[in-house]
Design a protein around this motif. Sequence first.
Motif, PDB file in Angstrom:
ATOM      1  N   ASP A  69       0.837  -1.207   0.000  1.00 34.99           N
ATOM      2  CA  ASP A  69       0.000   0.000   0.000  1.00 34.99           C
ATOM      3  C   ASP A  69       0.872   1.256   0.000  1.00 34.99           C
ATOM      4  O   ASP A  69       0.590   2.218  -0.709  1.00 34.99           O
ATOM      5  CB  ASP A  69      -0.924   0.019   1.222  1.00 34.99           C
ATOM      6  N   ASP A 114       3.907   1.466  -1.156  1.00 36.77           N
ATOM      7  CA  ASP A 114       4.520   1.515  -2.485  1.00 36.77           C
ATOM      8  C   ASP A 114       3.569   2.141  -3.501  1.00 36.77           C
ATOM      9  O   ASP A 114       3.981   2.921  -4.352  1.00 36.77           O
ATOM     10  CB  ASP A 114       4.917   0.100  -2.911  1.00 36.77           C
ATOM     11  N   GLU A 115       2.290   1.826  -3.397  1.00 36.83           N
ATOM     12  CA  GLU A 115       1.294   2.385  -4.318  1.00 36.83           C
ATOM     13  C   GLU A 115       0.955   3.836  -3.992  1.00 36.83           C
ATOM     14  O   GLU A 115       0.506   4.580  -4.866  1.00 36.83           O
ATOM     15  CB  GLU A 115       0.021   1.537  -4.285  1.00 36.83           C
TER      16      GLU A 115
END
Length: 156
Positions: free
Chosen positions: A12, A14-15
Amino acid sequence: NIFTQQPSYFGDLDETLPTVLQVFHNILRKCGLQCEGASAEPQKLEERVSVTAANMPVQELKDIVLYLCDTCTTLWAFLDVFPLACQTFQKHEFCYRLASFYELAIPELESAIKKRHYEDNSVFADLWRRISHSRKKMIEAFHILINQACLQPILE
């Protein structure tokens, strides 16, 4: 720590990082500045804006400085309490992008704040305090990133 209990939160994070980087890009765009390097995008001719930090309305300058201050403080606080996130930040070339943003935006915003005439001197004092705080938190966040992503692996 919640990341230990739920390792999928790293995905999450990373996104989410492109959104954080977009915040810096939006500030540059609103100040009439173009981000260099990895996050640079071509600018359409009709999108060329004559608004800069120096000539934008005072309220817009205040909004940008408050937005920047909030973003930098939150970023620093997150990295301070959870330095393991630094590896994920590095995957997005965050140090490079933060340094590029700092180099472009901070001198421009500081100059705009100093050169403007204010009816109320407390507005100047508040803006200067907030841009100084933003600068400090960016440097501290950068220090955490460098320490965790570059120096600690060498020491271990």
